[in-house]
Design a protein around this motif. Sequence first.
Motif, PDB file in Angstrom:
ATOM      1  N   SER A 130       3.240   2.900  -1.927  1.00 40.59           N
ATOM      2  CA  SER A 130       3.263   3.891  -2.885  1.00 40.59           C
ATOM      3  C   SER A 130       1.981   4.718  -3.182  1.00 40.59           C
ATOM      4  O   SER A 130       2.016   5.747  -3.441  1.00 40.59           O
ATOM      5  N   TYR A 131       0.617   3.819  -2.817  1.00 34.80           N
ATOM      6  CA  TYR A 131      -0.572   4.398  -3.032  1.00 34.80           C
ATOM      7  C   TYR A 131      -0.581   5.736  -2.172  1.00 34.80           C
ATOM      8  O   TYR A 131      -1.239   6.728  -2.247  1.00 34.80           O
TER       9      TYR A 131
ATOM     10  N   ASP B 243       1.664   8.697  -2.701  1.00 35.00           N
ATOM     11  CA  ASP B 243       0.984   9.415  -3.855  1.00 35.00           C
ATOM     12  C   ASP B 243      -0.337  10.073  -3.386  1.00 35.00           C
ATOM     13  O   ASP B 243      -0.275  11.157  -3.781  1.00 35.00           O
ATOM     14  N   VAL B 244      -1.044   9.601  -2.756  1.00 37.78           N
ATOM     15  CA  VAL B 244      -2.259  10.572  -2.397  1.00 37.78           C
ATOM     16  C   VAL B 244      -2.131  11.502  -1.388  1.00 37.78           C
ATOM     17  O   VAL B 244      -2.705  12.440  -1.464  1.00 37.78           O
TER      18      VAL B 244
ATOM     19  N   HIS C 282      -8.338  -1.148  -3.353  1.00 41.90           N
ATOM     20  CA  HIS C 282      -7.122  -1.989  -4.113  1.00 41.90           C
ATOM     21  C   HIS C 282      -7.335  -3.515  -3.726  1.00 41.90           C
ATOM     22  O   HIS C 282      -7.405  -3.943  -2.532  1.00 41.90           O
TER      23      HIS C 282
ATOM     24  N   ILE D 248      -7.227   3.014   0.595  1.00 42.34           N
ATOM     25  CA  ILE D 248      -6.434   4.358   0.828  1.00 42.34           C
ATOM     26  C   ILE D 248      -7.665   5.348   1.035  1.00 42.34           C
ATOM     27  O   ILE D 248      -8.411   5.631  -0.103  1.00 42.34           O
TER      28      ILE D 248
ATOM     29  N   SER E  68     -10.089   4.793  -2.224  1.00 37.27           N
ATOM     30  CA  SER E  68     -10.205   3.816  -3.442  1.00 37.27           C
ATOM     31  C   SER E  68      -9.755   2.738  -2.683  1.00 37.27           C
ATOM     32  O   SER E  68      -9.206   2.413  -1.781  1.00 37.27           O
TER      33      SER E  68
ATOM     34  N   ALA F 121       0.800  -1.391  -0.046  1.00 43.65           N
ATOM     35  CA  ALA F 121      -0.077  -0.168   0.104  1.00 43.65           C
ATOM     36  C   ALA F 121       0.825   1.248  -0.139  1.00 43.65           C
ATOM     37  O   ALA F 121       0.388   2.345  -0.164  1.00 43.65           O
TER      38      ALA F 121
END
Length: 275
Positions: free
Chosen positions: A38-39, A42-43, A206, A269, A204, A36
């Motif tokens: 990188s997600y 990023d967010v 995943h 996320i 989101s 998780a």
Amino acid sequence: MCPEFNPEAFREFERQGHDRLAESYADVFTPITNLAVSYLLDVASVKTGTRVLDVACGPGNVCQAAIRRGAEPSGIDLSPRMVEIAGRLMPDVKFRVADVERLPFEQGSFEAVVCNFGLGHFPRPEASVAECVRVLVPGGTLAFAWWDSLQRQRLQAIFRAALGEAGATPSPRIPTGHDVFRFSDTAALRGLLEGAGLEQVSISDHATSIKVDDARQLWEIGMGSLAVTSSIILDIDAATQNSIRLAFDRICDSYRDGSTLRIPIAFKIAAGHKP
């Protein structure tokens, strides 16, 4: 949350449990929680120069990823052993033993606050999120990764199914009344962030999977990382432990994919911005 729930007892149980599991958690569970990271970053718009706080940092894998982006991370965790491991791996990063409800930082200290699979372990999540918002700058981002429901996230589900088949119940020393998977529900998760005053809340879903060699390896992952589940199993009699293990092995067979087991993993996320 049940009326008999004791937040302080739960917090101390979490501290002791993750101290006990710190070394094995770093070895066997961070490859899963890394799915998780990188997600999450990023967010939260973590990039070069971003001051980011990793809450419930564990052995520090999120901070490692933030450093690779050129960010300026700090980390806190309730477990002294987790903080010790993180500091050993990253001596240049400031890690502190701290409770998320009482962060040792001034208001507006960070552009981003992130938490990778810690949310369900907070005894008072509303107070915890409010404190995370306090240390954000206006316009900063708070982001969480948390597990999806047990129907989609099967690592914990397999253990729970085996415990149920064996009729295992927690010993009196294990706090009850806390719903670890409360925020696996999207509406509840959204309500938590919006209730803290965050804007532009996004969530989101995943889904992926992990491959393990066999049931023995999955058992070692769970017993080396799941504080409540491993404590329930360790606290009961040998005969019931054996029944759990037999049920566990049989359930794992249904996830066989050739010579290995493929275990579905799913998480959410969630993020919001401080006005």
